[in-house]
Scaffold this motif. Structure first.
Motif, mmCIF file in Angstrom:
data_model
loop_
_atom_site.group_PDB
_atom_site.id
_atom_site.type_symbol
_atom_site.label_atom_id
_atom_site.label_comp_id
_atom_site.label_asym_id
_atom_site.label_seq_id
_atom_site.Cartn_x
_atom_site.Cartn_y
_atom_site.Cartn_z
ATOM 1 N N SER A 57 26.411 3.207 4.103
ATOM 2 C CA SER A 57 26.767 2.459 5.798
ATOM 3 C C SER A 57 27.654 3.873 5.756
ATOM 4 O O SER A 57 28.461 3.952 4.953
ATOM 5 C CB SER A 57 27.398 1.484 5.713
ATOM 6 N N GLY A 58 27.449 4.603 7.207
ATOM 7 C CA GLY A 58 27.905 5.897 7.635
ATOM 8 C C GLY A 58 27.277 7.128 7.837
ATOM 9 O O GLY A 58 27.582 7.371 7.612
ATOM 10 N N SER A 59 26.404 6.864 6.234
ATOM 11 C CA SER A 59 25.806 7.920 5.611
ATOM 12 C C SER A 59 24.629 8.746 7.240
ATOM 13 O O SER A 59 24.482 9.315 7.406
ATOM 14 C CB SER A 59 24.472 8.074 5.089
ATOM 15 N N GLY A 60 24.420 7.586 8.133
ATOM 16 C CA GLY A 60 23.609 8.433 9.258
ATOM 17 C C GLY A 60 22.604 7.753 9.545
ATOM 18 O O GLY A 60 21.650 9.020 10.908
ATOM 19 N N LYS A 61 22.145 6.796 8.996
ATOM 20 C CA LYS A 61 21.037 6.306 8.876
ATOM 21 C C LYS A 61 20.402 6.258 10.393
ATOM 22 O O LYS A 61 19.068 6.338 10.950
ATOM 23 C CB LYS A 61 20.894 5.111 8.060
ATOM 24 N N ASP A 62 21.196 5.427 11.435
ATOM 25 C CA ASP A 62 20.951 4.480 12.841
ATOM 26 C C ASP A 62 20.906 6.705 13.844
ATOM 27 O O ASP A 62 19.985 6.371 14.473
ATOM 28 C CB ASP A 62 21.975 4.176 13.179
ATOM 29 N N SER A 63 21.181 7.283 13.963
ATOM 30 C CA SER A 63 21.695 8.517 14.157
ATOM 31 C C SER A 63 20.625 9.514 13.600
ATOM 32 O O SER A 63 20.103 10.021 15.067
ATOM 33 C CB SER A 63 22.954 9.683 13.095
ATOM 34 N N LEU A 64 19.958 9.406 12.836
ATOM 35 C CA LEU A 64 18.384 9.753 11.811
ATOM 36 C C LEU A 64 18.131 9.367 13.299
ATOM 37 O O LEU A 64 16.851 10.423 13.470
ATOM 38 C CB LEU A 64 18.730 9.710 10.309
ATOM 39 N N LYS A 75 35.132 9.750 5.984
ATOM 40 C CA LYS A 75 35.209 10.444 7.380
ATOM 41 C C LYS A 75 34.565 10.087 8.902
ATOM 42 O O LYS A 75 35.355 9.468 9.928
ATOM 43 C CB LYS A 75 35.293 12.260 7.383
ATOM 44 N N ARG A 76 32.835 9.352 7.982
ATOM 45 C CA ARG A 76 32.325 9.450 9.118
ATOM 46 C C ARG A 76 32.527 7.845 9.787
ATOM 47 O O ARG A 76 32.258 7.176 10.801
ATOM 48 C CB ARG A 76 31.102 9.263 8.444
ATOM 49 N N LEU A 77 33.074 7.011 8.447
ATOM 50 C CA LEU A 77 33.042 5.348 8.576
ATOM 51 C C LEU A 77 34.533 5.810 9.425
ATOM 52 O O LEU A 77 34.251 4.271 10.340
ATOM 53 C CB LEU A 77 33.097 4.662 7.353
ATOM 54 N N ARG A 79 35.634 8.551 11.601
ATOM 55 C CA ARG A 79 36.012 7.994 13.439
ATOM 56 C C ARG A 79 34.329 7.387 13.546
ATOM 57 O O ARG A 79 34.952 6.890 15.385
ATOM 58 C CB ARG A 79 34.736 9.391 12.537
ATOM 59 N N ARG A 80 33.474 6.598 13.008
ATOM 60 C CA ARG A 80 32.576 5.361 13.625
ATOM 61 C C ARG A 80 34.192 4.259 14.244
ATOM 62 O O ARG A 80 33.573 3.722 15.521
ATOM 63 C CB ARG A 80 31.700 4.954 12.926
ATOM 64 N N GLY A 81 34.755 4.134 13.586
ATOM 65 C CA GLY A 81 35.700 3.213 14.211
ATOM 66 C C GLY A 81 34.823 1.636 14.314
ATOM 67 O O GLY A 81 36.107 1.497 14.821
ATOM 68 N N ASP A 90 19.846 14.926 2.430
ATOM 69 C CA ASP A 90 21.065 15.540 2.931
ATOM 70 C C ASP A 90 21.477 15.681 4.004
ATOM 71 O O ASP A 90 20.864 15.964 4.964
ATOM 72 C CB ASP A 90 21.208 15.775 1.683
ATOM 73 N N ASN A 91 22.761 14.437 4.906
ATOM 74 C CA ASN A 91 22.569 14.730 5.784
ATOM 75 C C ASN A 91 24.427 14.902 5.478
ATOM 76 O O ASN A 91 25.019 14.481 6.676
ATOM 77 C CB ASN A 91 22.756 13.242 6.370
ATOM 78 N N SER A 92 24.492 15.643 4.542
ATOM 79 C CA SER A 92 26.788 15.984 5.048
ATOM 80 C C SER A 92 26.616 17.181 6.117
ATOM 81 O O SER A 92 27.339 17.711 5.895
ATOM 82 C CB SER A 92 26.742 16.751 3.114
ATOM 83 N N GLY A 93 25.359 17.803 5.984
ATOM 84 C CA GLY A 93 25.625 19.202 7.195
ATOM 85 C C GLY A 93 24.982 18.656 8.859
ATOM 86 O O GLY A 93 25.483 17.499 8.990
ATOM 87 N N GLU A 94 23.949 18.976 9.406
ATOM 88 C CA GLU A 94 23.779 19.499 10.569
ATOM 89 C C GLU A 94 23.009 18.171 10.970
ATOM 90 O O GLU A 94 21.681 17.779 10.044
ATOM 91 C CB GLU A 94 23.213 20.696 11.984
ATOM 92 N N LEU A 95 23.115 16.942 12.198
ATOM 93 C CA LEU A 95 21.930 15.904 11.953
ATOM 94 C C LEU A 95 20.514 16.411 12.142
ATOM 95 O O LEU A 95 19.476 16.035 11.935
ATOM 96 C CB LEU A 95 22.008 15.059 13.191
ATOM 97 N N SER A 96 21.000 17.779 12.657
ATOM 98 C CA SER A 96 19.349 18.124 12.975
ATOM 99 C C SER A 96 18.515 19.004 12.207
ATOM 100 O O SER A 96 17.344 17.942 11.188
ATOM 101 C CB SER A 96 19.147 19.566 14.171
HETATM 102 N N1 LIG Z 1 24.679 15.085 10.503
HETATM 103 C C1 LIG Z 1 26.205 14.402 10.731
HETATM 104 N N2 LIG Z 1 27.011 15.087 11.144
HETATM 105 C C2 LIG Z 1 28.120 14.563 11.650
HETATM 106 N N3 LIG Z 1 28.586 13.334 11.901
HETATM 107 C C3 LIG Z 1 27.363 12.627 12.162
HETATM 108 C C4 LIG Z 1 26.167 12.823 11.105
HETATM 109 N N4 LIG Z 1 25.315 11.890 10.943
HETATM 110 C C5 LIG Z 1 26.185 10.787 11.690
HETATM 111 N N5 LIG Z 1 27.186 10.819 12.082
HETATM 112 C C6 LIG Z 1 28.064 10.356 12.556
HETATM 113 O O1 LIG Z 1 28.763 9.297 11.317
HETATM 114 C C7 LIG Z 1 28.766 8.272 11.858
HETATM 115 C C8 LIG Z 1 27.751 7.276 11.704
HETATM 116 O O2 LIG Z 1 26.649 6.842 11.569
HETATM 117 P P1 LIG Z 1 25.463 5.986 11.508
HETATM 118 O O3 LIG Z 1 24.666 6.542 11.885
HETATM 119 O O4 LIG Z 1 26.315 4.484 12.302
HETATM 120 O O5 LIG Z 1 25.515 5.454 9.999
HETATM 121 P P2 LIG Z 1 24.747 4.574 9.395
HETATM 122 O O6 LIG Z 1 23.729 3.881 10.445
HETATM 123 O O7 LIG Z 1 23.834 4.844 8.019
HETATM 124 O O8 LIG Z 1 25.907 3.191 8.957
HETATM 125 C C9 LIG Z 1 28.302 7.913 13.576
HETATM 126 O O9 LIG Z 1 29.980 7.951 13.538
HETATM 127 C C10 LIG Z 1 27.922 9.347 13.515
HETATM 128 O O10 LIG Z 1 28.018 9.610 14.572
#
Ligand SMILES: Nc1ncnc2c1ncn2[C@@H]1O[C@H](COP(=O)(O)OP(=O)(O)O)[C@@H](O)[C@H]1O
Ligand SMILES: O=P(O)(O)OC[C@H]1O[C@H](OP(=O)(O)OP(=O)(O)O)[C@H](O)[C@@H]1O
Length: 194
Positions: free
Chosen positions: A12-19, A127-129, A131-133, A166-172
């Motif tokens: 949770s917070g790794s960026g699955k939804d964003s990806l 940090k991502r978790l 920031r997502r808040g 890996d999604n530690s860098g840019e989402l793109s």
């Molecule tokens: N590559 C990235 N760089 C910086 N922030 C990111 C990146 N990918 C996702 N985020 C941010 O990290 C947070 C968690 O991402 P989210 O897509 O909600 O994760 P998940 O679906 O895995 O729980 C969100 O605030 C999102 O905007």
């Protein structure tokens, strides 16, 4: 030809939804349906294109056979609608936001699924978790603790055959890696459907 089930997982917070959001148009171009999950989370706090239901509604849907897969984690119930069976047999690919804890059951049900693990360094995850808040500090700690369970040596040994992005860098960068992986795995719009 049957479509392929793409099982994207990661903490949770790794960026699955964003990806998924960033790759959505490209996935559509591959005739890949992105599944809308059913979650027992209030609609306002869903934060993804999911259907929010109560625990009672979820239990009833489960009894009625509405889910192809379902699991419980982070104090929530998650369901994958049964329609994915029809989409796969129609030759469409299907991408789901899955659970690491449910992978073995999912593989039993869908033996040809493509398992993809989205990873992120632990400090970035915290940090991502934050920031997502969306979650409280306590819920964030619980998610980080759950993640630690999947990061032991034994868990890593079990990860053979799982593709890691890996999604530690840019989402793109993660989007490009996902699309490159799908291409390498021969996932493209099914010619039989055109
Ligand atoms: N590559 C990235 N760089 C910086 N922030 C990111 C990146 N990918 C996702 N985020 C941010 O990290 C947070 C968690 O991402 P989210 O897509 O909600 O994760 P998940 O679906 O895995 O729980 C969100 O605030 C999102 O905007
Ligand atoms: O077994 P795990 O791999 O730990 O997964 C447990 C759940 O957490 C993830 O959801 P999501 O990222 O939506 O978490 P959230 O509910 O905290 O947003 C994942 O998609 C699973 O539904």
């Amino acid at each position: 030809m049957r479509g392929r089930l793409i099982y994207l997982m990661g903490p949770s917070g790794s960026g699955k939804d964003s990806l998924i959001d960033a790759a959505r148009d490209s996935l559509l171009g591959l005739d890949c349906v992105v599944v809308r999950r059913v979650i027992t989370r209030s609609a306002e706090s869903v934060g993804e294109d999911a259907m929010g239901v109560t625990t009672e509604q979820f239990a009833q849907m489960r009894r009625e056979g509405d889910f192809a897969l379902c699991w419980r984690a982070n104090g929530l119930d998650y369901g994958i609608p049964a329609e994915i069976d029809r989409w796969l047999s129609d030759g469409r690919h299907v991408l789901i936001n899955g659970s690491r804890g449910h992978l073995s059951e999912a593989m039993t049900r869908f033996p040809t699924l493509l398992p993809i693990l989205l990873t992120v360094k632990t400090d970035a995850l915290r940090k991502r978790l934050e920031r997502r808040g969306r979650e409280s500090a306590e819920e964030i700690e619980a998610r980080l603790e759950r993640n630690a369970l999947f990061s032991t040596d034994a868990a890593r040994e079990d990860s053979e055959g799982i593709f890691q992005l890996d999604n530690s860098g840019e989402l793109s960068t993660a989007v490009d890696s996902l699309l490159a992986l799908l291409t390498r795995e021969g996932i493209s719009a099914n010619a039989d459907r055109i």
